[in-house]
Design a protein around this motif. Sequence first.
Motif, short mmCIF file in Angstrom:
data_model
loop_
_atom_site.label_atom_id
_atom_site.label_comp_id
_atom_site.label_asym_id
_atom_site.label_seq_id
_atom_site.Cartn_x
_atom_site.Cartn_y
_atom_site.Cartn_z
N PRO A 34 49.02 9.74 114.17
CA PRO A 34 48.18 10.94 114.19
C PRO A 34 48.56 11.86 115.34
N ASP A 35 48.30 13.14 115.16
CA ASP A 35 48.62 14.13 116.18
C ASP A 35 47.85 13.83 117.45
N GLY A 36 48.57 13.73 118.57
CA GLY A 36 47.96 13.43 119.85
C GLY A 36 47.94 11.96 120.21
N ASP A 38 49.74 7.98 120.54
CA ASP A 38 51.00 7.42 121.00
C ASP A 38 51.20 6.04 120.36
N LYS A 90 60.17 21.24 116.05
CA LYS A 90 58.93 20.73 116.62
C LYS A 90 59.25 19.46 117.39
N LEU A 92 57.89 15.87 119.57
CA LEU A 92 56.85 14.85 119.66
C LEU A 92 57.19 13.93 120.82
N VAL A 170 56.71 16.14 109.93
CA VAL A 170 55.56 16.55 110.72
C VAL A 170 54.60 17.30 109.82
N THR A 171 53.34 16.87 109.81
CA THR A 171 52.30 17.58 109.06
C THR A 171 51.23 18.03 110.05
N GLU A 172 50.18 18.65 109.53
CA GLU A 172 49.11 19.12 110.40
C GLU A 172 48.30 17.97 110.99
N ASP A 173 48.25 16.83 110.28
CA ASP A 173 47.40 15.72 110.70
C ASP A 173 48.15 14.61 111.42
N TYR A 174 49.39 14.36 111.04
CA TYR A 174 50.11 13.23 111.61
C TYR A 174 51.61 13.47 111.58
N ASN A 175 52.32 12.60 112.31
CA ASN A 175 53.77 12.61 112.38
C ASN A 175 54.28 11.33 111.73
#
Length: 198
Positions: A34-36, A38, A90, A92, A170-175
């Motif tokens: 998920p975005d943010g 680790d 992008k 990460l 990469v999407t808006e919700d997760y990588n």
Amino acid sequence: MNQKFNPYQAPQSQDYLPQQAGECWREGKRVFLPDGADLPRRCIRCGEAAEPQRRPRKLYWYHPAWNLLIIPIFFAAWPLALIITLAVRKSLPIHPTFCPQHQTQMRWLFWGVPAIVLVLLLLPLTALFIPSLSNYFSSTFIAMWYFGIIAFCLIFAIATSPLRPRLVKVTEDYNILKGFGRGFLNTLPEEYELDSRR
């Protein structure tokens, strides 16, 4: 003695708490982050508990459709293609973790092997400084020598690419990442999201 101590109680250390499915999960060999979030503090090869690296490693990705523009421009003006790639990509930041055994193996693989290749690249140049060796290094031999090194480097890059994490979408919700060992993948909950292939 502590009267509240329960010898049958489950360990409360964070290292032993189960991984929450909302943080990181997998679908086959693909890891959804998920975005943010680790990566868990486990070796990305075998899944054993380990300390992450202090400095984050940045993974980069851009939509494959950009290749329709970047590749033709590359042959005409490669600096412009490089600028476009840097602008649309992008990043990460992640903290990949290795256990001591796999950390030694990765260090040898990604630092030792390139050092040996560098020595092999410089070996024919010794004939310029040592005249007695010039008889052993003909122009044909040097050309075949460097061709063999280039072929080895290509094979090495292809063979080792699955051993390092790479960002595949990469999407808006997760990588979505790949390049993890089976031991690490087995520690993650496996889920199949209906919209995971967007």
